[in-house]
Design a protein around this motif. Sequence first.
Motif, mmCIF file in Angstrom:
data_model
loop_
_atom_site.group_PDB
_atom_site.id
_atom_site.type_symbol
_atom_site.label_atom_id
_atom_site.label_comp_id
_atom_site.label_asym_id
_atom_site.label_seq_id
_atom_site.Cartn_x
_atom_site.Cartn_y
_atom_site.Cartn_z
ATOM 1 N N ALA A 15 0.843 -1.173 0.116
ATOM 2 C CA ALA A 15 0.144 -0.135 -0.090
ATOM 3 C C ALA A 15 0.904 1.198 0.011
ATOM 4 O O ALA A 15 0.229 2.289 -0.387
ATOM 5 N N TYR A 16 2.125 1.189 0.265
ATOM 6 C CA TYR A 16 2.973 2.313 0.573
ATOM 7 C C TYR A 16 3.879 2.457 -0.681
ATOM 8 O O TYR A 16 4.960 3.180 -0.601
ATOM 9 N N LEU A 17 3.699 1.593 -1.768
ATOM 10 C CA LEU A 17 4.565 1.538 -2.912
ATOM 11 C C LEU A 17 4.795 3.091 -3.242
ATOM 12 O O LEU A 17 5.770 3.325 -3.957
ATOM 13 N N GLU A 18 3.842 3.924 -3.389
ATOM 14 C CA GLU A 18 3.863 5.153 -4.039
ATOM 15 C C GLU A 18 4.856 6.174 -3.267
ATOM 16 O O GLU A 18 5.767 7.029 -3.764
ATOM 17 N N ASP A 19 4.960 5.718 -1.875
ATOM 18 C CA ASP A 19 6.037 6.618 -1.085
ATOM 19 C C ASP A 19 7.421 6.479 -1.581
ATOM 20 O O ASP A 19 8.200 7.208 -1.393
ATOM 21 N N PHE A 20 7.866 5.436 -2.346
ATOM 22 C CA PHE A 20 9.006 5.217 -2.823
ATOM 23 C C PHE A 20 9.474 6.265 -3.816
ATOM 24 O O PHE A 20 10.511 6.363 -4.188
ATOM 25 N N ASN A 21 8.496 6.746 -4.661
ATOM 26 C CA ASN A 21 8.681 7.874 -5.707
ATOM 27 C C ASN A 21 8.473 9.209 -4.938
ATOM 28 O O ASN A 21 9.056 10.283 -5.681
ATOM 29 N N LYS A 22 8.297 9.169 -3.624
ATOM 30 C CA LYS A 22 8.297 10.426 -3.080
ATOM 31 C C LYS A 22 9.594 10.818 -2.191
ATOM 32 O O LYS A 22 10.651 9.958 -2.225
ATOM 33 N N PRO A 23 10.039 12.125 -1.949
ATOM 34 C CA PRO A 23 11.135 12.290 -1.104
ATOM 35 C C PRO A 23 11.053 11.632 0.198
ATOM 36 O O PRO A 23 9.912 11.326 0.585
ATOM 37 N N LYS A 24 12.103 11.042 0.641
ATOM 38 C CA LYS A 24 11.970 9.919 1.823
ATOM 39 C C LYS A 24 13.400 9.846 2.413
ATOM 40 O O LYS A 24 14.446 10.071 1.838
ATOM 41 N N ILE A 25 13.564 9.408 3.599
ATOM 42 C CA ILE A 25 14.741 9.024 4.389
ATOM 43 C C ILE A 25 14.643 7.599 4.194
ATOM 44 O O ILE A 25 13.785 6.802 4.532
ATOM 45 N N ILE A 26 15.851 7.066 3.939
ATOM 46 C CA ILE A 26 16.263 5.631 3.808
ATOM 47 C C ILE A 26 17.403 5.295 4.878
ATOM 48 O O ILE A 26 18.142 6.310 5.103
ATOM 49 N N PHE A 27 17.028 4.141 5.531
ATOM 50 C CA PHE A 27 18.049 3.451 6.647
ATOM 51 C C PHE A 27 17.990 2.197 6.668
ATOM 52 O O PHE A 27 17.339 1.494 6.120
ATOM 53 N N LEU A 60 13.784 16.225 10.495
ATOM 54 C CA LEU A 60 13.815 14.532 10.886
ATOM 55 C C LEU A 60 15.369 14.044 10.594
ATOM 56 O O LEU A 60 15.868 13.415 11.568
ATOM 57 N N LEU A 61 15.696 14.241 9.583
ATOM 58 C CA LEU A 61 17.246 13.750 9.077
ATOM 59 C C LEU A 61 18.092 14.228 10.169
ATOM 60 O O LEU A 61 18.918 13.493 10.549
ATOM 61 N N GLY A 62 18.078 15.541 10.446
ATOM 62 C CA GLY A 62 19.088 16.102 11.235
ATOM 63 C C GLY A 62 18.984 15.537 12.857
ATOM 64 O O GLY A 62 20.049 15.094 13.325
ATOM 65 N N VAL A 63 17.784 15.316 13.250
ATOM 66 C CA VAL A 63 17.481 14.690 14.548
ATOM 67 C C VAL A 63 18.059 13.040 14.412
ATOM 68 O O VAL A 63 18.736 12.823 15.508
ATOM 69 N N LEU A 64 17.531 12.432 13.390
ATOM 70 C CA LEU A 64 17.899 10.924 13.534
ATOM 71 C C LEU A 64 19.379 10.717 13.269
ATOM 72 O O LEU A 64 19.987 9.786 13.866
ATOM 73 N N THR A 107 16.610 21.913 9.613
ATOM 74 C CA THR A 107 16.349 21.792 8.294
ATOM 75 C C THR A 107 17.385 22.572 7.349
ATOM 76 O O THR A 107 17.863 21.614 6.700
ATOM 77 N N GLU A 108 17.777 23.730 7.551
ATOM 78 C CA GLU A 108 18.824 24.003 6.785
ATOM 79 C C GLU A 108 20.200 23.378 6.819
ATOM 80 O O GLU A 108 20.873 23.275 5.817
ATOM 81 N N TYR A 109 20.660 23.113 7.989
ATOM 82 C CA TYR A 109 21.835 22.314 8.222
ATOM 83 C C TYR A 109 21.854 20.955 7.532
ATOM 84 O O TYR A 109 22.845 20.729 7.009
ATOM 85 N N SER A 110 20.597 20.528 7.614
ATOM 86 C CA SER A 110 20.551 18.760 7.037
ATOM 87 C C SER A 110 20.671 19.083 5.693
ATOM 88 O O SER A 110 21.232 18.389 4.915
#
Length: 149
Positions: A15-27, A60-64, A107-110
């Motif tokens: 159901a979340y297949l479209e999320d792969f086409n969006k900006p996302k954080i990968i880990f 979120l990327l900066g915090v993570l 956000t800007e630093y990240s």
Amino acid sequence: RADQGDTPYNLRNCAYLEDFNKPKIIFQEIVQESQFVMDTGGLFCNDTGRIIAGTALYHLLGVLNSRLFFFAIKTFYGGGALGDHGVRMKHTFFEKFPCLPEDTRITEYSQCLNETYSTSISTQLEDLIQSLYGLTEQEQQYVHESLLQ
């Protein structure tokens, strides 16, 4: 199982297949340090990769990727270390981590770090995150030294 697909292979409906086409954080789930990366190109990852989609991703990327987050996961949320330095970054372990409210400076630093890594910007981001969480100098030093062991 209720989430089986309709194919002969009983694959789940993604159901979340479209999320792969969006900006996302990968880990990755098994790591020795925070290694969250931003993808804006629609990449897919294998079965050991995980994604986070949504809003405020650079914040979120900066915090993570902060030392404080990795320290907290390794010490309180991760269910124990893997080997000398590894930890399992299972999303259910860090869903309860108290994330900072969105801050444009994070956000800007990240965004800058995502484009070109800079030790200076990384240090400024670490200092900002730890100060926003209210860590004293002594607590910051403790977190830093704990991760070196």
